[in-house]
Design a protein around this motif. Structure first.
Motif, short mmCIF file in Angstrom:
data_model
loop_
_atom_site.label_atom_id
_atom_site.label_comp_id
_atom_site.label_asym_id
_atom_site.label_seq_id
_atom_site.Cartn_x
_atom_site.Cartn_y
_atom_site.Cartn_z
N UNK A 97 1.43 10.66 8.16
CA UNK A 97 0.43 11.51 7.50
C UNK A 97 -0.52 10.71 6.64
N UNK A 98 -0.06 9.53 6.16
CA UNK A 98 -0.81 8.78 5.16
C UNK A 98 -1.54 7.56 5.69
N UNK A 99 -0.97 6.87 6.69
CA UNK A 99 -1.52 5.57 7.09
C UNK A 99 -2.78 5.73 7.93
N UNK A 100 -3.60 4.68 7.89
CA UNK A 100 -4.88 4.67 8.59
C UNK A 100 -5.06 3.34 9.33
N UNK A 133 -0.24 -0.28 8.79
CA UNK A 133 -1.53 -0.05 9.46
C UNK A 133 -1.29 0.73 10.75
N UNK A 134 -2.01 1.83 10.89
CA UNK A 134 -1.81 2.69 12.07
C UNK A 134 -2.37 2.02 13.31
N UNK A 190 0.78 -1.23 0.00
CA UNK A 190 0.00 0.00 0.00
C UNK A 190 0.81 1.27 0.00
N UNK A 191 2.02 1.22 0.56
CA UNK A 191 2.84 2.43 0.62
C UNK A 191 4.28 2.05 0.96
#
Length: 283
Positions: free
Chosen positions: A57-60, A89-90, A46-47
């Motif tokens: 800033x980007x992960x969820x 994964x946050x 994913x990143x």
């Protein structure tokens, strides 16, 4: 015969999650069109972003992650087993998980696995990595039972810890998985040797989907996604670092055949390690 067609996706994920998800979807659909019933993507599908600040800033969380949602939907639509090799994964304000996801043909989540071994290394070419500064390590190995195979989950640097794969083989895993983002330096030196060794010493198939090429954050990864049989033969390989799909038909009975020929899983013995010192008489 318990034969299943498997696919490994080779990717070049970057810092744009939506673009990575779109690339992932296209490769999964390509693999499905080639008849794959099980599809595996690489580590950090994913990143891939080196900056800790940019990552956060980007992960969820998993329930908000677009890749996780897309994977579940694709598995259901295409009626296949879909293994997201891992993605970030946050977990909270200061840590993320390097987490794998396995979905079934109904879109349901079968298993998750958090990478256990953190890549904290200093390489000869000046590369330095400290995954433990950002990622929370997992503590539980996973063996997933599917209709046609028992699958052991791992992620990248785990490959250097043979005890993990031995435990999975002893738990019945016939197929070992190593989604990865090996650096170009370590991949050129060790990738083929280590993947083949894990397959041979456990009498198991091994599927390794890899990241490859120069990424948006400046890193370079090795590529060379592989499928290795239980005798250590490479039966499919992306012999480059460009995005690709490789497929192979694997017969899980070959794992039992290899273990019958060389029954090292049964023959292993407990032992102690003693010290012998020059100049000190042995007792």
């Amino acid at each position: 015969m318990s034969t299943i067609r498997v696919a490994a996706l080779q990717m070049r994920s970057g810092t744009d999650i939506q673009r990575n998800v779109a690339d992932f979807e296209a490769l999964v659909r390509e693999a499905a069109g080639m008849g794959a019933a099980y599809v595996q993507s690489p580590e950090m599908t994913g990143i891939l972003v080196r900056s800790r600040e940019a990552l956060f800033e980007r992960v969820r969380p998993a329930e908000e992650d677009p890749l996780v949602g897309m994977a579940a939907a694709l598995a259901r639509e295409l009626s296949l087993f879909l293994h997201v090799g891992s993605t970030a994964i946050r977990l909270g304000d200061d840590k993320v998980a390097n987490r794998a996801f396995l979905f079934g043909p109904d879109g349901a989540r079968i298993a998750t696995y958090d990478k256990i071994h953190m890549f904290d290394v200093d390489l000869d070419n000046g590369e330095s990595w400290r995954e433990s500064a950002t990622y929370a390590p997992g503590s539980e190995s996973i063996v997933a039972t599917l209709p046609d195979m028992r699958l052991g989950l791992s992620v990248c640097y785990d490959l250097r810890f043979p005890q993990l794969f031995r435990a999975q083989a002893l738990a019945g895993a016939e197929v070992l998985t190593v989604p990865a983002a090996f650096t170009r330096q370590t991949g050129a030196a060790h990738w083929h040797v280590l993947t083949r060794a894990r397959a041979i010493e456990n009498g198991a198939w091994l599927i390794a989907a890899a990241q490859g090429g120069r990424h948006a954050d400046g890193r370079e990864t090795y590529g060379h996604s592989l499928v290795v049989d239980p005798w250590g033969r490479i039966v499919a390989e992306a012999e480059h670092d460009d995005p690709a799909v490789i497929v192979a038909d694997i017969d899980t009975a070959a794992a039992g055949a290899a273990r019958a020929k060389v029954p090292n899983l049964q023959n292993a013995r407990e032992f102690a390690v003693a010290e012998a010192v020059y100049g000190r008489r042995a007792s």
